[in-house]
Design a protein around this motif. Structure first.
Motif, PDB file in Angstrom:
ATOM      1  N   VAL A 254       0.836  -1.199   0.000  1.00  0.00           N
ATOM      2  CA  VAL A 254       0.000   0.000   0.000  1.00  0.00           C
ATOM      3  C   VAL A 254       0.872   1.251   0.000  1.00  0.00           C
ATOM      4  O   VAL A 254       0.631   2.210  -0.744  1.00  0.00           O
ATOM      5  CB  VAL A 254      -0.946  -0.003   1.217  1.00  0.00           C
ATOM      6  CG1 VAL A 254      -1.760   1.289   1.264  1.00  0.00           C
ATOM      7  CG2 VAL A 254      -1.879  -1.208   1.170  1.00  0.00           C
ATOM      8  N   LEU A 255       1.904   1.255   0.843  1.00  0.00           N
ATOM      9  CA  LEU A 255       2.820   2.387   0.915  1.00  0.00           C
ATOM     10  C   LEU A 255       3.471   2.654  -0.438  1.00  0.00           C
ATOM     11  O   LEU A 255       3.496   3.797  -0.917  1.00  0.00           O
ATOM     12  CB  LEU A 255       3.900   2.094   1.963  1.00  0.00           C
ATOM     13  CG  LEU A 255       5.008   3.144   2.120  1.00  0.00           C
ATOM     14  CD1 LEU A 255       4.461   4.388   2.806  1.00  0.00           C
ATOM     15  CD2 LEU A 255       6.184   2.579   2.923  1.00  0.00           C
ATOM     16  N   GLY A 256       3.991   1.603  -1.061  1.00  0.00           N
ATOM     17  CA  GLY A 256       4.646   1.764  -2.354  1.00  0.00           C
ATOM     18  C   GLY A 256       3.710   2.273  -3.422  1.00  0.00           C
ATOM     19  O   GLY A 256       4.102   3.064  -4.296  1.00  0.00           O
ATOM     20  N   ARG A 257       2.468   1.833  -3.373  1.00  0.00           N
ATOM     21  CA  ARG A 257       1.487   2.305  -4.354  1.00  0.00           C
ATOM     22  C   ARG A 257       1.202   3.790  -4.152  1.00  0.00           C
ATOM     23  O   ARG A 257       1.173   4.575  -5.101  1.00  0.00           O
ATOM     24  CB  ARG A 257       0.193   1.515  -4.217  1.00  0.00           C
ATOM     25  CG  ARG A 257      -0.906   1.955  -5.179  1.00  0.00           C
ATOM     26  CD  ARG A 257      -2.241   1.331  -4.825  1.00  0.00           C
ATOM     27  NE  ARG A 257      -3.285   1.744  -5.744  1.00  0.00           N
ATOM     28  CZ  ARG A 257      -3.934   2.903  -5.665  1.00  0.00           C
ATOM     29  NH1 ARG A 257      -3.638   3.769  -4.700  1.00  0.00           N
ATOM     30  NH2 ARG A 257      -4.877   3.207  -6.544  1.00  0.00           N
ATOM     31  N   ARG A 258       0.995   4.203  -2.899  1.00  0.00           N
ATOM     32  CA  ARG A 258       0.605   5.580  -2.610  1.00  0.00           C
ATOM     33  C   ARG A 258       1.738   6.572  -2.852  1.00  0.00           C
ATOM     34  O   ARG A 258       1.487   7.737  -3.173  1.00  0.00           O
ATOM     35  CB  ARG A 258       0.098   5.691  -1.173  1.00  0.00           C
ATOM     36  CG  ARG A 258      -1.209   4.955  -0.938  1.00  0.00           C
ATOM     37  CD  ARG A 258      -1.714   5.133   0.480  1.00  0.00           C
ATOM     38  NE  ARG A 258      -2.948   4.398   0.714  1.00  0.00           N
ATOM     39  CZ  ARG A 258      -3.592   4.369   1.879  1.00  0.00           C
ATOM     40  NH1 ARG A 258      -3.116   5.049   2.914  1.00  0.00           N
ATOM     41  NH2 ARG A 258      -4.701   3.665   2.008  1.00  0.00           N
ATOM     42  N   LEU A 259       2.974   6.140  -2.665  1.00  0.00           N
ATOM     43  CA  LEU A 259       4.111   7.039  -2.834  1.00  0.00           C
ATOM     44  C   LEU A 259       4.677   7.037  -4.253  1.00  0.00           C
ATOM     45  O   LEU A 259       5.657   7.710  -4.527  1.00  0.00           O
ATOM     46  CB  LEU A 259       5.219   6.670  -1.838  1.00  0.00           C
ATOM     47  CG  LEU A 259       4.886   6.879  -0.360  1.00  0.00           C
ATOM     48  CD1 LEU A 259       6.109   6.567   0.509  1.00  0.00           C
ATOM     49  CD2 LEU A 259       4.400   8.302  -0.089  1.00  0.00           C
ATOM     50  N   GLY A 260       4.049   6.264  -5.144  1.00  0.00           N
ATOM     51  CA  GLY A 260       4.486   6.272  -6.535  1.00  0.00           C
ATOM     52  C   GLY A 260       5.635   5.338  -6.830  1.00  0.00           C
ATOM     53  O   GLY A 260       6.267   5.448  -7.887  1.00  0.00           O
TER      54      GLY A 260
END
Length: 310
Positions: A254-260
């Motif tokens: 989720v973190l990687g998705r949200r931060l691009g």
């Protein structure tokens, strides 16, 4: 599958990569191969937890402190929410992911699956070979020219911290350089896998070859692993729904998705031909030239052993 010693066990196939090498996109592609269970960066979370402990004792540079603060703030929000983009699937809480726990989980069978793939950053594991599962495994590598991968990594950091200054004056954080590029992770892993006898000739793929000749490269890659190829594998569902079926750390995805970091890979549906010319060394910014020069010998050596599109 070649190099497997127990035909009754599901072989593990490790896809070792480096930051910004298209490895998550390739992982999504491979997750649509019949019978594959995909694991996404389990060891990197264990490695990152060790690094976070060290960072807490360090005086970080301005940009690294900003980056670390953004990561921790976003993680706290994700952990505090009742649900997120990938809730309800196979992804599990980050706190589970220690080196011993990962090893034990990767030694378990996956009901209804034929192959277990593990996409991972080599620098997180090459000093922890004892944490690899004691089951039949293959080791494969995805490399990318350092001029491209470092330029991409530098740009990503500037995007995450919303850097407002002159891009030419940005300095790649020294703390991240030491952690991610202190040694050449893929090359060190490649050497150690060979020296340990785990695999005499690990399969190597170059990212540009994969983008420019996806059918030839994927076909050769799968067949070298003893996995039947289908022409349908060169395109796949572009939605993110399939990510829920991966194994790995939930909050990390989720973190990687949200931060691009993972968003384009998670939303990918095919490989597109490379359209950008190779950067020239003289055009690289001074903050990454030293890293590039350190990585080039290992890249060049592995490139000699890559699957060729001819």
């Amino acid at each position: 599958m070649a190099n497997s010693t127990d035909s009754n066990r599901q072989p593990r196939v490790f896809l070792w990569g480096a930051s910004r090498s298209l490895s998550t996109c390739f992982a999504k592609c491979l997750s649509f191969v019949d019978g594959v269970q995909m694991w996404h960066e389990p060891y990197l979370v264990a490695h990152t937890a060790e690094g976070a402990s060290q960072f807490s004792k360090m005086t970080l540079g301005k940009d690294m402190a900003t980056l670390h603060g953004i990561f921790m703030s976003e993680l706290m929000q994700i952990k505090g929410a009742k649900a997120n983009e990938f809730t309800g699937g196979k992804l599990e809480p980050m706190e589970n992911f220690t080196y011993p726990w990962i090893k034990s989980k990767l030694e378990e069978e996956e009901p209804g699956k034929k192959y277990i793939f593990v996409k991972e950053m080599a620098y997180a594991v090459y000093k922890h070979l004892d944490s690899l599962p004691d089951v039949p495994s293959r080791h494969t590598f995805l490399i990318r020219h350092p001029y491209k991968s470092l330029t991409s990594h530098r740009r990503l950091i500037m995007d995450i911290i919303k850097y407002q200054g002159d891009p030419a004056e940005f300095k790649f954080p020294s703390e991240m350089e030491a952690d991610t590029y202190g040694e050449d992770g893929p090359y060190e892993m490649w050497k150690r896998i060979r020296e340990s006898g785990r695999e005499d000739t690990p399969i190597v793929i170059d990212a540009d070859d994969l983008m420019n000749h996806p059918e030839k490269i994927i076909k050769t890659y799968l067949e070298a692993l003893g996995i039947p190829f289908r022409s349908s594998y060169i395109t796949w569902d572009g939605s993110e729904e399939s990510i829920k079926n991966w194994r790995g750390p939930l909050e990390w995805a989720v973190l990687g998705r949200r931060l691009g970091i993972f968003d384009k890979a998670f939303g990918s549906s095919c490989f597109l031909p490379q359209t950008h010319a190779m950067p020239k060394r003289e055009d690289l910014t001074p903050d990454i030239t030293g890293i590039v020069d350190r990585l080039m010998p290992g890249y060049q050596e592995m490139y000699k052993h890559r699957i060729k599109p001819e």
